[in-house]
Design an enzyme around this catalytic site. Structure first.
Site, short mmCIF file in Angstrom:
data_model
loop_
_atom_site.label_atom_id
_atom_site.label_comp_id
_atom_site.label_asym_id
_atom_site.label_seq_id
_atom_site.Cartn_x
_atom_site.Cartn_y
_atom_site.Cartn_z
N LYS A 1 -25.31 54.04 -6.39
CA LYS A 1 -26.74 54.32 -6.51
C LYS A 1 -27.06 55.71 -5.94
CE LYS A 1 -27.44 51.76 -2.19
NZ LYS A 1 -27.71 50.41 -1.65
N TYR B 1 -37.36 78.55 17.39
CA TYR B 1 -38.75 78.10 17.43
C TYR B 1 -38.99 77.21 18.64
CZ TYR B 1 -39.82 79.55 12.62
OH TYR B 1 -40.06 80.26 11.48
N ARG C 1 -35.70 41.16 2.19
CA ARG C 1 -36.01 42.39 1.45
C ARG C 1 -36.15 42.03 -0.02
NH1 ARG C 1 -31.98 47.57 1.45
NH2 ARG C 1 -30.69 46.07 0.34
N MET D 1 -35.60 76.14 8.70
CA MET D 1 -35.44 75.76 7.29
C MET D 1 -34.14 76.30 6.70
SD MET D 1 -37.89 76.61 4.03
CE MET D 1 -39.33 75.78 4.66
C1 PLP Z 1 -26.56 49.89 -0.97
C2 PLP Z 1 -26.10 48.49 -1.13
C3 PLP Z 1 -24.74 48.15 -0.95
C4 PLP Z 1 -23.73 49.13 -0.40
O1 PLP Z 1 -23.84 49.12 1.00
P1 PLP Z 1 -22.95 50.07 1.94
O2 PLP Z 1 -23.43 49.77 3.29
O3 PLP Z 1 -23.24 51.47 1.51
O4 PLP Z 1 -21.52 49.69 1.70
C5 PLP Z 1 -24.35 46.85 -1.24
N1 PLP Z 1 -25.25 45.93 -1.67
C6 PLP Z 1 -26.57 46.20 -1.81
C7 PLP Z 1 -27.49 45.14 -2.25
C8 PLP Z 1 -27.03 47.50 -1.53
O5 PLP Z 1 -28.33 47.76 -1.66
#
Ligand code: PLP
Length: 369
Positions: A36, A260, A134, A308
């Site tokens: 993703k 800064y 979630r 930046m």
């Molecule tokens: C992002 C995600 C993963 C991968 O998790 P990692 O901690 O990056 O290995 C697996 N399952 C779900 C549902 C996720 O959202």
């Protein structure tokens, strides 16, 4: 052309190595990969091709448009799962493109089956909420549907999933509670769908041990070199190297300030280097006065606030023969500057650093095994 842009080197050989390491640590039959958010910021095409060539055939993305991007690379040669499921109205697109939604609510599930009931090949996965709160059907919603609605479905439910809230904390009581809940609903689901596969483990959950493994693993961060929750017994390799070029070297006197807000005050006479790369490049401002760089085996503390486009390192500990000059590159993420360790210094996680690496960095892919 020397432009003082930082370099981002992505080692696809290390991605391959890390996927093989996760597959070896996983006791179940199939190891997939989570790609993703543009493969955690590293680029779909090179990462997906590298994983596919190692034998990975199950890819997970967040939403439909990501799935379409990955589908272009793989066609029907691998399964693509969409973790946020199918929004209303996209059911036909999922079915037509043979993309597998992870159905995450009761309404989404009922809609999917009312729209796809005539589609012969309409695979889907179901996510059950086992305690993270979630995404996912509640245990009771799923049990009710298995009893009342599931028998009418022609469509094939191929996978039952859940996700752990505390996989990176071995011994956390939620890990056992979630496992128990998942095992219970899986047994009920198998009464209705005898061939359904099960998936519970992300990278960290693979290190929790075999009871959490089931049939299909979903590692993400470990493939990209993040070590959060991953046992030190799994030898992961660093994937991302960020090197920033020196723009200027100067000497400052004890009692002088840097950057800064004058947040750093020299406690001795120092030599400091200003490098090209700052929070616009993903070298986040929370690194101010905390992170470090490496040059020729010498650790260099970051002093003052990250700007930046630049930040400043105390290079006083370099021996004269290694003294930095304009154009020299120093490592700020990579083999010596572990991404998880740097993230911890800034109270964040490697996931956030990876997905925020800036567009301005000059990106290179290498294949060092
Ligand atoms: C992002 C995600 C993963 C991968 O998790 P990692 O901690 O990056 O290995 C697996 N399952 C779900 C549902 C996720 O959202």
């Amino acid at each position: 052309m020397q432009s003082f842009a930082g370099l981002l080197t992505i080692n696809l050989g290390a991605v391959r190595h890390n996927w093989r390491a996760m597959r070896a640590a996983f006791t179940g039959p199939v190891c997939g990969a989570v790609v993703k958010a543009n493969a955690y910021g590293l680029g779909y095409a090179p990462v997906v091709h590298a994983l596919f060539s190692e034998g990975c055939r199950s890819f997970f993305v967040a939403n439909y448009s990501e799935a379409v991007d990955v589908k272009k690379l793989l066609a029907d040669r691998a399964d693509i799962y969409v973790l946020q499921g199918c929004p209303e109205g996209l059911e036909a697109d999922f079915v037509r493109s043979n993309i597998i939604p992870v159905l995450v609510s009761e309404s989404m599930l009922r809609r999917w089956f009312s729209v796809t009931s005539n589609a012969v090949e309409a695979r889907c996965a179901i996510k059950v909420n086992t305690g993270m709160n979630r995404l996912g059907l509640s245990r009771d919603e799923l049990i009710r549907w298995l009893r009342d609605g599931a028998v009418d479905t022609k469509s094939s439910v191929t996978l039952l999933m859940s996700h752990l809230a505390c996989a990176d904390t071995p011994g956390h009581p939620l890990n056992d509670l979630q496992l128990q809940c998942f095992s219970e609903v899986l047994a009920l689901a198998r009464n209705v769908f005898p061939d359904i596969k099960a998936s519970l483990s992300n990278s960290a959950a693979i290190s929790l041990g075999a009871p959490w493994h089931f049939d299909l693993a979903r590692p993400g961060i470990a493939l990209y070199g993040g070590r959060e929750g991953v046992s030190s017994l799994v030898a992961l390799r660093s994937v991302v190297t960020v090197s920033l070029p020196v723009i200027q070297v100067r000497s400052i006197k004890k009692g002088e300030w840097v950057g800064y807000g004058a947040s750093f005050c020299a406690s001795a006479d120092l030599t400091i280097a200003t490098v090209g790369g700052g929070y616009a490049d993903g070298f986040i401002r929370a690194f101010s006065n905390k992170a470090f760089a490496y040059f020729s085996g010498v650790k260099l503390p970051l002093v003052g606030r990250v700007s930046m486009d630049s930040c400043v390192f105390d290079i006083s500990s370099l021996p004269p023969e290694l003294m930095l000059r304009e154009g020299d590159l120093i490592e700020v993420l990579g083999e010596h500057c572990d991404i998880t360790a740097q993230a911890e210094l800034a109270s964040t996680i490697s996931y956030e650093l990876l997905t925020r690496l800036g567009e301005r960095l000059q990106k290179h892919y290498v294949e060092t095994e």
